[in-house]
Design a protein around this motif. Structure first.
Motif, short mmCIF file in Angstrom:
data_model
loop_
_atom_site.label_atom_id
_atom_site.label_comp_id
_atom_site.label_asym_id
_atom_site.label_seq_id
_atom_site.Cartn_x
_atom_site.Cartn_y
_atom_site.Cartn_z
N MET A 1 130.63 -4.74 42.39
CA MET A 1 130.06 -5.62 41.37
C MET A 1 130.79 -5.41 40.05
SD MET A 1 127.83 -7.93 40.51
CE MET A 1 126.65 -7.93 41.83
N THR A 2 131.19 -6.50 39.42
CA THR A 2 131.89 -6.39 38.14
C THR A 2 130.91 -6.07 37.04
OG1 THR A 2 133.47 -8.04 38.89
CG2 THR A 2 133.38 -7.62 36.53
N GLU A 3 131.26 -5.13 36.18
CA GLU A 3 130.38 -4.76 35.07
C GLU A 3 130.61 -5.72 33.91
OE1 GLU A 3 129.44 -1.01 32.09
OE2 GLU A 3 130.98 -0.84 33.63
N THR A 4 129.60 -6.56 33.63
CA THR A 4 129.72 -7.54 32.56
C THR A 4 128.58 -7.35 31.58
OG1 THR A 4 128.40 -9.18 33.76
CG2 THR A 4 130.79 -9.23 34.10
N ILE A 5 128.70 -7.99 30.43
CA ILE A 5 127.61 -7.92 29.47
C ILE A 5 126.79 -9.19 29.60
CG2 ILE A 5 128.85 -6.45 27.88
CD1 ILE A 5 129.43 -8.84 26.15
N PRO A 6 125.47 -9.11 29.54
CA PRO A 6 124.63 -10.29 29.72
C PRO A 6 124.68 -11.19 28.51
CG PRO A 6 123.28 -8.39 29.17
CD PRO A 6 124.69 -7.89 29.33
N LEU A 113 130.11 -19.19 31.21
CA LEU A 113 129.83 -20.10 32.32
C LEU A 113 130.75 -19.78 33.50
CD1 LEU A 113 128.40 -22.62 33.47
CD2 LEU A 113 130.16 -24.01 32.36
N ALA A 114 132.03 -19.56 33.19
CA ALA A 114 132.99 -19.23 34.24
C ALA A 114 132.67 -17.88 34.88
CB ALA A 114 134.41 -19.22 33.67
N LEU A 115 132.27 -16.90 34.07
CA LEU A 115 131.92 -15.59 34.62
C LEU A 115 130.79 -15.70 35.64
CD1 LEU A 115 131.96 -13.03 31.65
CD2 LEU A 115 133.40 -13.02 33.69
N ALA A 116 129.76 -16.47 35.30
CA ALA A 116 128.64 -16.64 36.23
C ALA A 116 129.11 -17.30 37.52
CB ALA A 116 127.55 -17.47 35.56
N ARG A 117 129.96 -18.29 37.38
CA ARG A 117 130.48 -19.00 38.56
C ARG A 117 131.35 -18.07 39.41
NH1 ARG A 117 130.85 -24.47 39.67
NH2 ARG A 117 132.59 -25.14 40.99
N GLU A 119 131.16 -14.82 39.64
CA GLU A 119 130.33 -13.83 40.33
C GLU A 119 129.67 -14.44 41.56
OE1 GLU A 119 127.68 -11.97 37.57
OE2 GLU A 119 129.28 -10.73 36.70
N ARG A 120 129.24 -15.70 41.45
CA ARG A 120 128.66 -16.37 42.62
C ARG A 120 129.71 -16.55 43.71
NH1 ARG A 120 126.21 -19.64 38.62
NH2 ARG A 120 127.69 -21.33 39.03
N MET A 121 130.96 -16.77 43.30
CA MET A 121 132.06 -16.93 44.25
C MET A 121 132.58 -15.59 44.76
SD MET A 121 134.10 -19.89 42.09
CE MET A 121 135.48 -20.05 43.24
N GLU A 203 145.83 -17.97 39.77
CA GLU A 203 145.43 -19.00 40.73
C GLU A 203 144.02 -18.77 41.25
OE1 GLU A 203 148.32 -19.68 43.79
OE2 GLU A 203 150.00 -19.50 42.40
N GLU A 204 143.56 -17.52 41.24
CA GLU A 204 142.22 -17.21 41.73
C GLU A 204 141.14 -17.59 40.72
OE1 GLU A 204 141.96 -13.14 43.40
OE2 GLU A 204 144.13 -13.06 43.04
N LEU A 205 141.49 -17.62 39.44
CA LEU A 205 140.49 -17.83 38.39
C LEU A 205 140.58 -19.18 37.71
CD1 LEU A 205 140.55 -14.37 36.54
CD2 LEU A 205 139.40 -14.99 38.67
#
Length: 217
Positions: A1-6, A113-117, A119-121, A203-205
């Motif tokens: 899991m990537t450590e991100t800030i909420p 928005l991209a970070l949330a997407r 993480e879902r991917m 290309e992945e992001l």
């Protein structure tokens, strides 16, 4: 899991004091093998914090190169980095792009928005910075700057209409805990960890980033 800030809440980071800047710069060079170079710094003048460059209207006070030849000054040596910050302990920490990484620069709202997407991917992310001027920079493998325009076009977007920029050779990013005047400090939205030592290819992001920037227009 990537450590991100909420959300947009601030992550606790060191204050911009000499020791923490010096040790942090050394750690970036030693542990991440990133080139680093000292930038400008903040000076107290008439009760205000001003950029050492002397320009009262400086757009990035305390967070831009102090010398025109900064590209030749950048080093991946922890020993040299320590020596440079010992000479100017308050100097900001700047990282040249186009060497060990490129960076994809997007607005903060699109970035989250991209970070949330992503993480879902279940995409593997590299480090991501969040700046006081509400920009996010996603670290990716070098070479992204040359690829991004065509990748964006293939996704059906017009590159010039998206607020998405690839920073490569000749550019730089400010690294935490560098401060932008009184606006605050650069933070990690995704911290550097052993798990993200190997950076993703752009290309992945690019798809979730372009989609988020398109939504953010």
């Amino acid at each position: 899991m990537t450590e991100t800030i909420p959300g947009t809440e601030a992550t606790q980071i060191p204050q911009q004091r000499g020791a923490s800047l010096l040790e942090t710069a050394v750690r970036y060079a030693e542990e991440r093998h990133w080139d680093v170079f000292p930038g400008t710094w903040l000076e107290a003048a008439d009760g205000e914090q001003r950029c050492s460059c002397g320009d009262p209207a400086c757009a990035a006070p305390g967070a831009h190169p102090a010398r025109e030849d900064w590209a030749t000054q950048a080093t991946g040596s922890a020993t040299v980095a320590r020596r440079m910050w010992q000479k100017q302990p308050a100097a900001s920490i700047l990282l040249p792009t186009g060497r060990t990484f490129d960076a994809i620069d997007v607005p903060e709202t699109a970035g989250f928005l991209a970070l949330a997407r992503m993480e879902r991917m279940e995409l593997t992310l590299g480090p991501v910075t969040l700046t006081p001027d509400r920009r996010m920079r996603f670290f990716v493998l070098p070479g992204a700057a040359a690829k991004v325009p065509e990748l964006v076009r293939k996704l059906g977007w017009v590159p010039r209409l998206l607020d998405l920029t690839a920073l490569g050779e000749g550019a730089y990013v400010a690294a935490p805990p560098t401060r932008y005047g009184t606006r605050g400090a650069v933070q990690w939205a995704c911290r550097p960890t052993p798990a993200n030592r190997w950076l993703p290819d752009v290309e992945e992001l690019v798809s979730p980033l372009a989609y988020a920037c398109g939504r953010d227009r």
